[in-house]
Design a protein around this motif. Structure first.
Motif, short mmCIF file in Angstrom:
data_model
loop_
_atom_site.label_atom_id
_atom_site.label_comp_id
_atom_site.label_asym_id
_atom_site.label_seq_id
_atom_site.Cartn_x
_atom_site.Cartn_y
_atom_site.Cartn_z
N ARG A 113 0.83 -1.21 0.00
CA ARG A 113 0.00 0.00 0.00
C ARG A 113 0.87 1.25 0.00
NH1 ARG A 113 -2.57 4.01 2.59
NH2 ARG A 113 -4.82 4.24 2.30
N LYS A 114 1.92 1.24 0.81
CA LYS A 114 2.82 2.39 0.90
C LYS A 114 3.47 2.67 -0.47
CE LYS A 114 7.03 3.80 3.34
NZ LYS A 114 8.06 3.35 4.29
N GLU A 115 3.96 1.62 -1.12
CA GLU A 115 4.60 1.78 -2.43
C GLU A 115 3.59 2.23 -3.48
OE1 GLU A 115 7.18 -1.42 -3.75
OE2 GLU A 115 7.51 -1.98 -1.66
N LEU A 116 2.38 1.67 -3.43
CA LEU A 116 1.33 2.03 -4.38
C LEU A 116 0.93 3.49 -4.22
CD1 LEU A 116 -0.70 1.28 -6.59
CD2 LEU A 116 -2.20 0.38 -4.80
N ASP A 158 0.77 8.97 -6.00
CA ASP A 158 0.99 10.38 -5.67
C ASP A 158 1.82 11.07 -6.75
OD1 ASP A 158 -0.48 10.35 -3.33
OD2 ASP A 158 1.26 10.22 -2.01
N SER A 159 2.78 10.35 -7.30
CA SER A 159 3.67 10.95 -8.30
C SER A 159 2.93 11.29 -9.59
CB SER A 159 4.85 10.03 -8.59
OG SER A 159 4.45 8.91 -9.35
N ILE A 160 1.77 10.68 -9.80
CA ILE A 160 0.96 11.01 -10.98
C ILE A 160 -0.36 11.67 -10.58
CG2 ILE A 160 2.01 9.27 -12.48
CD1 ILE A 160 -0.49 7.51 -11.99
N ASN A 161 -0.38 12.20 -9.36
CA ASN A 161 -1.56 12.91 -8.83
C ASN A 161 -2.84 12.08 -8.90
OD1 ASN A 161 -0.11 15.29 -8.22
ND2 ASN A 161 -0.18 15.87 -10.37
N MET A 162 -2.74 10.83 -8.49
CA MET A 162 -3.90 9.95 -8.48
C MET A 162 -4.05 9.36 -7.08
SD MET A 162 -4.74 6.69 -10.98
CE MET A 162 -5.46 7.57 -12.34
N THR A 163 -5.29 9.24 -6.63
CA THR A 163 -5.54 8.64 -5.32
C THR A 163 -5.72 7.15 -5.46
OG1 THR A 163 -7.93 8.86 -5.46
CG2 THR A 163 -6.71 10.75 -4.54
#
Length: 106
Positions: free
Chosen positions: A21-24, A29-34
């Protein structure tokens, strides 16, 4: 007759390994997606395409790796230095030119 689309949403629970979950979340976040938008996107694409919307890959299996003597010693030394069993002998450089000269013995 016109069809109406319900905008009502229901909650779902997804159980993930904490590290996964942390890696996902970090990647999303790096592509501005939740996390929620990612799973919604995947679900919508599954419904539209009728299949998993991405290629499923497995990590390559490595049964055995053989290192030459020099590489094996470097790995053992690196672990020993990391654990504080040996002093760290790694050289540091202020610029890439000096590092490249050391690397290629120029």
């Amino acid at each position: 007759m016109a069809t109406t689309v319900s905008k009502e949403k229901i909650g779902s629970t997804i159980r993930l390994d904490p590290e996964l979950r942390k890696e996902l979340v970090k990647g999303l976040d790096s592509i501005n997606m939740t996390l929620n938008s990612y799973f919604t996107l995947a679900a919508k694409q599954f419904v539209i395409q009728g299949k998993v919307p991405f290629e499923i890959k497995t990590a390559p299996k490595v049964d055995h790796v053989t290192f030459n003597e020099k590489t094996r010693k470097a790995i053992v030394r690196a672990f020993a230095e990391e654990e504080g069993l040996l002093p760290n002998t790694a050289k540091t450089f202020d610029n890439t030119d000096d590092a490249m000269k050391e690397l290629f013995n120029d």
